[in-house]
Scaffold this motif. Sequence first.
Motif, PDB file in Angstrom:
ATOM      1  N   HIS A   1      -6.914 -24.506   8.406  1.00  0.00           N
ATOM      2  CA  HIS A   1      -6.029 -24.107   9.506  1.00  0.00           C
ATOM      3  C   HIS A   1      -6.783 -24.074  10.829  1.00  0.00           C
ATOM      4  N   TYR A   2      -7.967 -23.499  10.806  1.00  0.00           N
ATOM      5  CA  TYR A   2      -8.773 -23.396  12.022  1.00  0.00           C
ATOM      6  C   TYR A   2      -9.046 -24.784  12.606  1.00  0.00           C
ATOM      7  N   VAL A   3      -9.556 -25.681  11.777  1.00  0.00           N
ATOM      8  CA  VAL A   3      -9.914 -27.020  12.245  1.00  0.00           C
ATOM      9  C   VAL A   3      -8.673 -27.776  12.687  1.00  0.00           C
TER      10      VAL A   3
ATOM     11  N   MET B   1       5.885 -33.632  17.718  1.00  0.00           N
ATOM     12  CA  MET B   1       4.597 -33.083  18.146  1.00  0.00           C
ATOM     13  C   MET B   1       4.520 -31.630  17.705  1.00  0.00           C
ATOM     14  N   PRO B   2       3.342 -31.164  17.313  1.00  0.00           N
ATOM     15  CA  PRO B   2       3.200 -29.748  16.978  1.00  0.00           C
ATOM     16  C   PRO B   2       3.507 -28.871  18.199  1.00  0.00           C
ATOM     17  N   LEU B   3       4.346 -27.872  17.993  1.00  0.00           N
ATOM     18  CA  LEU B   3       4.725 -26.957  19.071  1.00  0.00           C
ATOM     19  C   LEU B   3       4.044 -25.599  18.939  1.00  0.00           C
ATOM     20  N   ASP B   4       3.813 -25.195  17.697  1.00  0.00           N
ATOM     21  CA  ASP B   4       3.253 -23.857  17.479  1.00  0.00           C
ATOM     22  C   ASP B   4       2.534 -23.821  16.136  1.00  0.00           C
TER      23      ASP B   4
ATOM     24  N   VAL C   1       4.833 -19.385   9.496  1.00  0.00           N
ATOM     25  CA  VAL C   1       4.969 -20.824   9.345  1.00  0.00           C
ATOM     26  C   VAL C   1       3.664 -21.414   9.851  1.00  0.00           C
ATOM     27  N   ASP C   2       3.011 -22.216   9.019  1.00  0.00           N
ATOM     28  CA  ASP C   2       1.713 -22.783   9.392  1.00  0.00           C
ATOM     29  C   ASP C   2       1.786 -23.603  10.677  1.00  0.00           C
TER      30      ASP C   2
END
Length: 178
Positions: free
Chosen positions: A56-58, A133-136, A165-166
Amino acid sequence: SGESVRALFGETFNVSATRVEKYNSCRFSYFLKYGLRASERKKAGFEAPEMGTLVHYVLENVVMNVKQMGGFKSVGLEKCKELARDYMKKYSKELIGSAPKSKRFMYLFGRLSKTVERIVMDVADELAHSDFMPLDFELRFAYDGEMPPAVLSNENMELTINGFVDRVDGWLKGDKLY
């Protein structure tokens, strides 16, 4: 005998039946477990929660950087791989610590790094071919979260689901966000 038990525990003591059985069956084993508080050696490695935290961090940091650079369609996969490696190093230094690591730990971390790199590459490739696109990230849905909880109900009961939610992806088409 009562005297040897008093010598071990003192005058006043509370002891479970399990401890008494352990003491009677093998005093040395009792001494190791309750006197020295020895335990089995933990194998060097990463458990699922630790792996998940690292991934998750990376992933979150790579995606945020790529978003600032214009998105996955304009940033090549090699740049994503480079960013993933940079964040793995940063995670290793800052979050795991700078104390010397065993050779086994370094081997396992290196192996895990390759897995994380593949995950980043898969996500990058997927998003490079998508309008989303990733939003959050780590979006909390609960009564006191960023989003309300999911509520499922019927005539007999109501079930409230909350958590995280990841990743939330979105696609803006015209004035509508999907």
